[in-house]
Design an enzyme around this catalytic site. Structure first.
Site, mmCIF file in Angstrom:
data_model
loop_
_atom_site.group_PDB
_atom_site.id
_atom_site.type_symbol
_atom_site.label_atom_id
_atom_site.label_comp_id
_atom_site.label_asym_id
_atom_site.label_seq_id
_atom_site.Cartn_x
_atom_site.Cartn_y
_atom_site.Cartn_z
ATOM 1 N N GLU A 102 -3.043 1.855 8.705
ATOM 2 C CA GLU A 102 -1.754 1.339 8.240
ATOM 3 C C GLU A 102 -1.451 1.892 6.844
ATOM 4 O O GLU A 102 -0.304 2.000 6.451
ATOM 5 C CB GLU A 102 -1.754 -0.205 8.226
ATOM 6 C CG GLU A 102 -0.362 -0.804 8.223
ATOM 7 C CD GLU A 102 -0.327 -2.288 8.535
ATOM 8 O OE1 GLU A 102 -0.019 -2.675 9.676
ATOM 9 O OE2 GLU A 102 -0.606 -3.090 7.619
ATOM 10 N N LYS A 127 9.052 -4.120 15.986
ATOM 11 C CA LYS A 127 9.342 -5.541 15.727
ATOM 12 C C LYS A 127 10.812 -5.834 16.000
ATOM 13 O O LYS A 127 11.155 -6.823 16.650
ATOM 14 C CB LYS A 127 9.098 -5.856 14.237
ATOM 15 C CG LYS A 127 7.703 -6.202 13.835
ATOM 16 C CD LYS A 127 7.761 -6.812 12.422
ATOM 17 C CE LYS A 127 6.502 -6.609 11.640
ATOM 18 N NZ LYS A 127 6.594 -7.002 10.245
ATOM 19 N N LYS A 152 1.516 -13.769 4.750
ATOM 20 C CA LYS A 152 2.110 -13.396 3.467
ATOM 21 C C LYS A 152 3.603 -13.724 3.470
ATOM 22 O O LYS A 152 4.115 -14.332 2.554
ATOM 23 C CB LYS A 152 1.861 -11.899 3.213
ATOM 24 C CG LYS A 152 2.468 -11.394 1.924
ATOM 25 C CD LYS A 152 2.104 -9.949 1.677
ATOM 26 C CE LYS A 152 2.899 -9.405 0.485
ATOM 27 N NZ LYS A 152 2.610 -8.005 0.221
ATOM 28 N N GLU A 165 4.440 -13.457 15.624
ATOM 29 C CA GLU A 165 3.235 -13.940 16.307
ATOM 30 C C GLU A 165 2.667 -15.186 15.624
ATOM 31 O O GLU A 165 2.322 -16.176 16.271
ATOM 32 C CB GLU A 165 2.149 -12.846 16.306
ATOM 33 C CG GLU A 165 2.501 -11.599 17.100
ATOM 34 C CD GLU A 165 3.140 -10.518 16.267
ATOM 35 O OE1 GLU A 165 3.878 -10.848 15.306
ATOM 36 O OE2 GLU A 165 2.913 -9.332 16.563
ATOM 37 N N GLY A 169 -0.828 -6.838 2.542
ATOM 38 C CA GLY A 169 -1.450 -7.630 3.605
ATOM 39 C C GLY A 169 -2.865 -7.173 3.931
ATOM 40 O O GLY A 169 -3.798 -7.975 4.028
ATOM 41 N N ARG A 170 -3.055 -5.861 4.078
ATOM 42 C CA ARG A 170 -4.379 -5.356 4.472
ATOM 43 C C ARG A 170 -5.358 -5.314 3.300
ATOM 44 O O ARG A 170 -6.504 -4.915 3.467
ATOM 45 C CB ARG A 170 -4.230 -3.981 5.126
ATOM 46 C CG ARG A 170 -3.463 -2.967 4.309
ATOM 47 C CD ARG A 170 -3.068 -1.758 5.154
ATOM 48 N NE ARG A 170 -2.195 -0.835 4.430
ATOM 49 C CZ ARG A 170 -0.877 -0.953 4.359
ATOM 50 N NH1 ARG A 170 -0.267 -1.947 4.958
ATOM 51 N NH2 ARG A 170 -0.155 -0.067 3.701
ATOM 52 N N HIS A 184 -25.058 3.920 23.627
ATOM 53 C CA HIS A 184 -25.094 3.893 25.085
ATOM 54 C C HIS A 184 -23.688 3.895 25.665
ATOM 55 O O HIS A 184 -23.482 3.515 26.821
ATOM 56 C CB HIS A 184 -25.878 2.668 25.554
ATOM 57 C CG HIS A 184 -27.287 2.701 25.047
ATOM 58 N ND1 HIS A 184 -28.304 3.336 25.727
ATOM 59 C CD2 HIS A 184 -27.824 2.240 23.884
ATOM 60 C CE1 HIS A 184 -29.424 3.234 25.016
ATOM 61 N NE2 HIS A 184 -29.156 2.587 23.896
HETATM 62 O O1 F6P Z 1 1.405 -5.176 10.761
HETATM 63 C C1 F6P Z 1 2.366 -5.318 9.768
HETATM 64 C C2 F6P Z 1 2.016 -6.382 8.789
HETATM 65 O O2 F6P Z 1 3.057 -6.468 7.869
HETATM 66 C C3 F6P Z 1 0.692 -6.143 8.069
HETATM 67 O O3 F6P Z 1 0.781 -5.278 7.024
HETATM 68 C C4 F6P Z 1 0.314 -7.526 7.697
HETATM 69 O O4 F6P Z 1 -1.028 -7.594 7.350
HETATM 70 C C5 F6P Z 1 0.663 -8.265 8.962
HETATM 71 O O5 F6P Z 1 1.855 -7.649 9.407
HETATM 72 C C6 F6P Z 1 0.844 -9.749 8.827
HETATM 73 O O6 F6P Z 1 1.881 -10.089 7.948
HETATM 74 P P1 F6P Z 1 2.019 -11.536 7.361
HETATM 75 O O7 F6P Z 1 0.807 -11.861 6.571
HETATM 76 O O8 F6P Z 1 3.253 -11.502 6.511
HETATM 77 O O9 F6P Z 1 2.178 -12.495 8.514
#
Ligand code: F6P
Length: 545
Positions: free
Chosen positions: A354, A510, A207, A213, A268-269, A385
């Protein structure tokens, strides 16, 4: 400032009611009402919910519904659907429901109807997906692309990977899909080691297009591609982006003609039904993806229009609050009895935790009640199990959702025995029955168990479950199921008076990681200004890596 939740009439009544009914058992409730199993059920968007095996009386349900009314759940829901900026800490509308609204609908944000924009992107995604699936979108060396690597994390990963796994049955099987999320290089290396870059499409899904990452994995994936294809021009044929940040996409080196956008009003979620679902569309095709969206929309309409007492997300949300706030239950298990739904609990962890892992109200006050539970689970029957022992006989109350399908996608008759699917579903029914009704000491002794051993073999029962039964796992029913949980989370956040749509809690870690990264760089010896634990760990890591 709104009235504190715990001082509302409904909350006070529920508190007293919880004390008055503390000794009620599911056994007694079922004995007193032989139609309870049929009566305490509801249906919507193709999903059947049996909530009869909950520790509730009709009065409990009335009081819980009073709580929903007193906390304005319906008005808050309508505000969300109308595009009001209910995400107050980020000043944003919350409109994932617009992502699945039919073409021709009208939902405005700042006076602009967003539905045509949604469908314009969907149509571009479909045109692209059709080309890749037909093998007419060619890679740099002129070969069709048959591997798809989605790079993203959190909402830009969990939704796509969950839905891809869930709908694999409907996927074009000559396409290989991989999902890379972890900044641990192992993830990218292992997921690409058997792929030919000349036949691989990389979707960078983010987003913000700034997530550490994802950007690290995207850069390494580009290096992997260019290491083989040796020409920057190859990026245009092999990389596409899904983002709200066109500028950052361009800076990274992806042509914005190869970008599929979405908007800041999609959290995002809550984004898997936006362009973030491109990998899913590539796998199951545009028609399948539209069916998925229809399922979401079916549940949106149910949530919007069904009376509260028959409204699935409202019921699930309120029942969760009953245990979370009046029984001190700390967690909630989601147990899908379908191997295709293996990633569903992990997806729900982000969606729920979240969203509702908050302790400050919308008015900026600390809460004096519990908010979001720990969400966990894995598919049955495997969990039986592993951890069910604790659910049956441990000291903790763990409300569970069991999810099952009447029809299997992989009928497997078993010679000389019941088919696999009957074996699977028998376990759903058996587990919820055992959890509810248990086995008394008298029953155990009557079976001839030695008195010394008997207490170990007693099941107290009275452990609450919901059962969600669906006819068949299809794109449409999956969409409805996901939206059920999205709206359940909404209902709980609305009652708790928290903002379910921000996530400030991920920020501090972060920022600190960003500070520590240069401190780990080879050959540097900066003054470490952390606590003695963090300093010692960093020094040991630097000395031994
Ligand atoms: O974990 C924090 C967060 O902002 C989530 O809400 C989001 O889904 C994820 O990081 C990834 O963010 P982006 O789509 O901006 O890379």
């Amino acid at each position: 400032m709104t009235a504190a939740l715990t001082t509302t009439t409904a909350w006070q009544a529920l508190k007293k009611h919880a004390q008055d009914t503390a000794s009620l058992t599911l056994r007694a409730l079922f004995d007193a009402d032989t139609s309870r199993g049929e009566r305490l059920s509801a249906e919507g968007a193709g999903l059947y919910l049996d909530y009869s095996k909950n520790r509730v009386t009709d009065e409990t349900l009335t009081l819980l519904l009073d709580l929903a009314r007193e906390t304005g759940v319906a008005a808050k829901r309508d505000a969300m659907f109308a595009g009001e900026k209910i995400n107050v800490t980020e000043g944003r509308a919350v409109l994932h429901t617009a992502l699945r609204a039919p073409d021709g609908a009208g939902v405005t944000v700042d006076g602009h109807n967003v539905i045509p924009d949604v469908h314009e992107v969907l149509n571009r995604m479909a045109a692209f997906a059709d080309q890749v699936r037909a093998g007419t979108w060619l890679g740099y060396t002129g070969r069709p692309l048959k591997n798809i690597v989605n790079i993203g994390i959190g909402g830009s990963d969990l939704g796509p990977v969950m839905a891809y796994e869930a709908l694999k049955h409907y996927a074009q099987r000559d396409l290989t899909l991989r999902f890379v999320s972890n900044v641990d290089g192992t993830d990218l290396v292992e997921k690409t080691r058997d792929l030919d870059p000349a036949e691989t499409l990389v979707i960078v899904s983010s987003k913000t297009f700034t997530t550490q990452e994802t950007m690290a994995n995207a850069r390494s994936a580009r290096a992997w591609l260019l290491g083989a294809l040796k020409d920057d021009a190859a990026v245009a044929r092999h990389f596409v982006a899904v983002s709200t940040n066109a500028q950052a996409v361009q800076t990274f080196g992806i042509d914005t003609a190869n970008m599929f956008g979405f908007w800041d009003w999609v959290g995002g979620r809550y984004s898997m039904d936006s362009a973030i679902g491109l990998s899913v569309m590539l796998a199951i095709g545009p028609d399948g993806f539209r069916d998925l969206l229809s399922g979401f929309h079916d549940m949106d309409e149910h949530f919007r229009s069904a009376p509260l007492e028959q409204n699935l997300p409202v019921l699930l949300g309120l029942l969760g609050i009953w245990y979370n706030n009046f029984f001190d239950a700390q967690s909630h298990a989601v147990l899908p009895y379908d191997q295709y739904l293996a990633y569903f609990p992990a997806y729900l962890q982000q969606l729920d935790m979240e969203s509702n892992g908050k302790h400050i109200t919308l008015d900026g006050q600390p809460v004096d009640y519990q908010t979001g539970p720990v969400i966990w689970g894995q598919p049955g029957t495997n969990g039986q199990h592993a951890f069910y022992q604790l659910i049956h006989q441990g000291t903790k109350l763990i409300p569970c959702d069991f999810i099952g399908f009447c029809q299997t996608l992989n009928p497997l008759p078993l010679e000389g025995g019941a088919p696999h699917h009957d074996l699977l579903m028998a376990n759903v029914f058996a587990q919820t029955e055992a959890l509810a009704f248990g086995k008394s000491l008298e029953q155990v002794l009557a079976e001839g168990v030695a008195p010394g051993l008997a207490p170990h073999r007693v099941f107290d029962g009275n452990r609450p479950t919901n059962t969600i039964l669906v006819d068949r796992l299809t794109p449409r029913s999956l969409g409805a199921l996901i939206a059920l949980y999205e709206h359940k989370v909404f209902v709980q956040g609305a009652v708790w008076n928290i903002n379910s749509f921000d996530q400030w809690g991920v920020e501090l870690g972060k920022v600190l990681a960003g500070k520590i990264v240069p401190e780990l760089a080879t050959g540097t010896e900066p003054d470490l200004e952390h606590d003695s634990s963090t300093n010692t760990l960093i020094r040991r890591y630097r000395a031994r890596r």
